[in-house]
Enzyme design. Structure first.
Site, mmCIF file in Angstrom:
data_model
loop_
_atom_site.group_PDB
_atom_site.id
_atom_site.type_symbol
_atom_site.label_atom_id
_atom_site.label_comp_id
_atom_site.label_asym_id
_atom_site.label_seq_id
_atom_site.Cartn_x
_atom_site.Cartn_y
_atom_site.Cartn_z
ATOM 1 N N GLY A 1 -30.736 -0.628 2.114
ATOM 2 C CA GLY A 1 -30.588 -0.796 3.554
ATOM 3 C C GLY A 1 -29.219 -0.378 4.030
ATOM 4 O O GLY A 1 -28.323 -0.080 3.230
ATOM 5 N N THR B 1 -25.862 -5.398 5.987
ATOM 6 C CA THR B 1 -27.100 -6.155 6.205
ATOM 7 C C THR B 1 -27.273 -7.299 5.209
ATOM 8 O O THR B 1 -28.328 -7.926 5.162
ATOM 9 C CB THR B 1 -28.325 -5.219 6.136
ATOM 10 O OG1 THR B 1 -28.229 -4.411 4.956
ATOM 11 C CG2 THR B 1 -28.378 -4.312 7.351
ATOM 12 N N SER C 1 -38.111 13.977 12.874
ATOM 13 C CA SER C 1 -38.798 13.059 13.790
ATOM 14 C C SER C 1 -38.714 13.503 15.235
ATOM 15 O O SER C 1 -39.112 12.771 16.127
ATOM 16 C CB SER C 1 -38.217 11.650 13.654
ATOM 17 O OG SER C 1 -36.866 11.630 14.040
ATOM 18 N N LYS D 1 -35.808 2.430 15.685
ATOM 19 C CA LYS D 1 -36.086 3.269 16.852
ATOM 20 C C LYS D 1 -36.663 2.442 18.007
ATOM 21 O O LYS D 1 -36.305 2.656 19.175
ATOM 22 C CB LYS D 1 -37.047 4.388 16.459
ATOM 23 C CG LYS D 1 -36.434 5.403 15.508
ATOM 24 C CD LYS D 1 -37.443 6.448 15.088
ATOM 25 C CE LYS D 1 -36.798 7.466 14.133
ATOM 26 N NZ LYS D 1 -37.736 8.484 13.666
ATOM 27 N N LYS E 1 -26.858 -7.262 1.637
ATOM 28 C CA LYS E 1 -27.430 -6.974 0.320
ATOM 29 C C LYS E 1 -26.639 -7.665 -0.795
ATOM 30 O O LYS E 1 -27.204 -8.290 -1.682
ATOM 31 C CB LYS E 1 -27.458 -5.461 0.084
ATOM 32 C CG LYS E 1 -28.278 -4.697 1.095
ATOM 33 C CD LYS E 1 -28.349 -3.219 0.777
ATOM 34 C CE LYS E 1 -27.012 -2.528 0.892
ATOM 35 N NZ LYS E 1 -26.469 -2.543 2.242
ATOM 36 N N THR E 2 -25.312 -7.530 -0.747
ATOM 37 C CA THR E 2 -24.468 -8.126 -1.791
ATOM 38 C C THR E 2 -24.484 -9.649 -1.714
ATOM 39 O O THR E 2 -24.573 -10.335 -2.744
ATOM 40 C CB THR E 2 -23.027 -7.613 -1.655
ATOM 41 O OG1 THR E 2 -23.040 -6.181 -1.701
ATOM 42 C CG2 THR E 2 -22.154 -8.140 -2.767
ATOM 43 N N PRO F 1 -25.346 -0.428 5.662
ATOM 44 C CA PRO F 1 -24.205 -1.302 5.345
ATOM 45 C C PRO F 1 -24.172 -2.530 6.250
ATOM 46 O O PRO F 1 -24.554 -2.476 7.421
ATOM 47 C CB PRO F 1 -22.990 -0.404 5.627
ATOM 48 C CG PRO F 1 -23.509 0.991 5.612
ATOM 49 C CD PRO F 1 -24.920 0.925 6.078
#
Length: 781
Positions: free
Chosen positions: A360, A364, A683, A726, A366-367, A362
């Protein structure tokens, strides 16, 4: 004279090329060579010297000889035992071998003197005597520096160099006194271009100076090291005698301690045998401190490894759930997968240890979720940052034969954890790279393969390590840079961008208490309203995670702390109204939907590394010759999408009343504003096609419609990624209707109502449907 043929006795040399201006000697034993030299001495002492191509050939033919040699004067002949003669010669001129006139009793050759030449463009340079004088002086100074570093060269040579005025003589004299093998010497001999020869010799002098500098530096270091080692050896021998006099022997005591530690070690027989062998080596190398130090380090490292040592896990699934919910808001998929693993672990008492990859943007979490997982399971937590790791030895370790060898990061992390079943976080696995030292990704394959990591072999330890009980968690910002075989071994859990509501909850539950504590403030002294947080998240930050949000809260805390001390304020309330006082002017603004429908302007949706954004695509049509202009820093994918859109519109132009000559007689200019920002991605196909169609037909596009999707040449709409981000961007921009590919409907089902609320999401499968919705005259209610 230069073009005339000369008939001279010839000697074929083995492994030796003679240059003009070179005085050298060589030994001859072949009868033909002896006869040729004798004949030269009878006449004018001139002889032609040419080198053989192969040294081993005893009786060379004309084809075995190089075509260019040197005319030399025989200065002296000395008889040696065994019918051998030593000949002293002085090289004079380059000459080419035209043909061999006779081979018996010696070689008689027809040779032609080869003059020096230069290219036509360089002729004017050499004709100026000032230029020649400059080159001669430069080469003289360069060679003077070389001679100062090489004391083996005779002093007479220095005097000779000082007197030379001719560039040709200077170049050949220096070339004759440089250390070169016979093949390089032959190349110099064959080079007739005087300027090229000057450049080659100058470069060789510079290289030789570098070699001598390196050699001198190495010799100095070796001497210093030898002196130091000798001093240390004497001191250690004296220390050893003193210890013997006192009845002490520390090294022997260390060896006994190691042996006792091996007896108490909980490890396999293979590990204990390896340690016993190394302790035996340690005892035998006590007289060599350097060797014994290497062995000592290895033994200590092996003893510190947690071979069979495990920690007790927390198998209370409810407590683990409470811990995860307490420290993290949202991230339901990650929490569910962790609790599923824990449930299997409780039921089977073992279970296959998964390898999770949290992917994901930076910021968010995770670590931090990996750390929370370790706390929930009761396992030690160790983190390995893989960002920028290029050397395979970082993973597998260095072999003991290398100076300064050490275990790899995996083995070191296990040693630090002190148990064989920690939670090991491999951070930023997508930023690993490779170079000539090995493939780092291939080394990680063995680590992260549950079928073979029970016998992972570190090059330094040289015995298998069991990694099967390690819970590996990896993090990545993108999966594109991870090789497919490595990605296949991991279970990918995507962590998407946080919604505005999620950011506010995270700020209230985690970020504000954390920042208040780190800045020495209490909740009574500082409070931040929900609307203020909402404004910070929308106009002061633009990110997928919450790092910038936390920094902004920290900035409010710092300013508040100053006001409390300077103005003696007891309570500060930060609201939407006074937020600008603490954070300054607003930084970001979302592009709002246009107020009225326009021709050739369509709102697209884009995914970025910091969340979603809207892109306004503008198309202008003007009289021309059918050219297509693309501006706005478009990447290759978007350029291809634009061309595909134009091809589709041209293919259906007749159905929609577009003149057949329209695309030949008009230029189409496609522009995406914010030209300084690079844009690329699959897209924007239907967005550009709609804008082109609108500009070509003059029909207006609805201002409250945004769309995302790729287009094919036949008008099919292909699926895209990053839909959640989006939709959030469209919502912030005030868009009412979103057109998405039909195949992305399943993504909508997994989203919370918080994201889709207030949006009319329409799925389309063909460009005809896109045009029906985008160009509709009736406003949706």
């Amino acid at each position: 004279m230069e073009n005339e043929l000369m008939s001279l006795p010839m000697v074929a040399l083995r492994g030796l090329a003679v240059l003009p201006e070179q005085v050298t000697h060589f030994d001859v034993s072949r009868e033909k060579s002896v006869q040729a030299i004798t004949q030269a001495m009878k006449k004018d002492q001139k002889i032609f010297l040419v080198m053989q191509k192969e040294v081993e050939v005893e009786e060379p033919k004309e084809s075995d000889l190089y075509r260019i040699g040197c005319i030399a004067t025989v200065k002296q002949i000395v008889k040696l035992p065994g019918n051998m003669k030593r000949v002293l010669v002085s090289g004079e001129q380059r000459a080419g071998l035209s043909w061999i006139e006779s081979e018996e009793p010696y070689f008689q050759a027809a040779v032609k003197i080869l003059p020096d030449f230069c290219k036509p463009e360089d002729r004017e340079l050499l004709e100026n005597p000032i230029n020649e004088e400059g080159m001669v002086r430069g080469l003289r100074e360069l060679f003077r520096d070389y001679m100062s570093k090489n004391p083996k060269l005779a002093k007479e040579l220095a005097m000779m160099i000082e007197e030379i005025k001719s560039l040709r003589v200077m170049v050949d004299t220096i070339a004759a006194n440089l250390p070169m093998d016979y093949e390089d010497t032959q190349k110099v001999l064959e080079e007739q271009d005087i300027l090229q020869r000057y450049e080659d010799i100058s470069l060789r002098v510079v290289n030789e100076m570098r070699v001598l500098s390196v050699k001198e530096e190495l010799q100095k270091k070796v001497k210093e090291r030898v002196d130091k080692n000798q001093r240390e050896y004497i001191l250690r021998e004296e220390m050893k005698l003193i210890r013997e006099e006192l009845g002490e022997d520390t090294l022997q005591t260390d060896a006994e301690e190691f042996e006792q530690a091996v007896k108490d070690l909980d490890a396999s027989c293979e590990v204990k045998e390896k340690l016993a062998k190394e302790i035996k080596r340690f005892k035998s190398q006590m007289a060599s401190p350097a060797e014994s130090g290497v062995v000592r380090t290895y033994i200590e490292t092996m003893l510190e490894m947690p071979w069979n040592k495990k920690c007790e896990e927390n198998l209370d699934i409810k407590a683990a759930k409470e811990k995860l919910d307490e420290e993290h808001y949202g991230l339901e998929k990650v929490k569910d997968r962790i609790l599923e693993f824990l449930a299997v672990r409780i039921l089977t008492s073992k279970g296959q240890t998964p390898i999770l990859c949290l992917a994901g943007p930076p910021g968010t979490g995770k670590t931090s979720i990996a750390r929370s997982l370790a706390e929930a399971l009761g396992r030690p937590y160790v983190r390995i940052s893989l960002g920028g790791v290029r050397d395979e030895a970082e993973i597998r370790g260095h072999r003991k034969t290398y100076v300064g060898a050490m275990p790899g990061r995996i083995a070191t992390a296990l040693r630090n954890a002190k148990v064989k079943n920690p939670l090991m976080l491999l951070d930023e696995i997508d930023k690993v790279s490779n170079d000539y030292k090995g493939d780092t990704f291939s080394a990680l394959l063995e680590v992260l393969d549950s079928e073979q990591n029970d016998k992972f072999r570190d090059h330094y330890l040289e015995v298998p390590i069991d990694l099967s009980e390690v819970l590996f968690v990896t993090t990545a910002n993108t999966l594109q840079t991870i090789p497919r075989p490595l990605l296949d071994r991991m279970e990918v859990i995507e962590i998407n961008s946080y919604t505005e509501n999620e950011k506010i909850h995270i700020a209230q539950r985690h970020l504000i208490p954390k920042q208040l504590k780190s800045h020495g403030l209490s909740e009574e002294q500082l409070s931040i309203s929900k609307k203020a947080l909402q404004k910070i998240a929308t106009v002061y930050t633009r990110e997928a995670g919450v790092r910038q949000l936390e920094r902004k809260i920290g900035g409010i805390c710092r300013k508040s702390a100053r006001e409390i001390l300077e103005d003696n304020k007891k309570c500060i309330k930060v609201t939407e109204r006074n937020l600008e006082h603490y954070l300054g002017k607003e930084i970001y603004q979302f592009q709002k939907a246009n107020e009225q429908d326009e021709v050739g302007i369509v709102r697209g949706l884009a995914w970025t590394s910091v969340g979603g954004d809207t892109l306004q695509i503008e198309v202008n049509v003007m009289p021309g010759e059918g050219e297509i202009l693309l501006t706005g820093q478009l990447g290759d994918v978007m350029k291809e999408s634009a061309r595909a859109g134009i091809s589709y519109i041209r293919s259906v132009s007749k159905e929609h009343g577009i003149d057949e000559k329209f695309f030949k007689e008009h230029d189409i200019h496609i522009h995406i504003p914010e030209g300084a920002v690079p844009k690329d991605g699959p897209s924007a196909g239907i967005t550009m096609a709609t804008a082109i169609f609108s500009a070509a037909t003059g029909r207006k596009v609805r201002a409250d419609v945004a769309m995302t999707g790729e287009i094919t040449l036949r008008g099919r709409v292909l699926p895209i990624g990053g839909l959640k981000e989006k939709l959030l961007a469209a919502k912030n921009a005030g868009i009412r209707m979103i057109l998405i590919p039909k195949e992305n409907e399943r993504d909508i089902e997994e989203m919370s109502s918080e994201i889709t609320k207030g949006l009319k999401i329409v799925s389309v499968s063909h460009m005809d449907e896109v045009l029906d919705y985008a160009l509709s005259k009736e406003q949706e209610g």
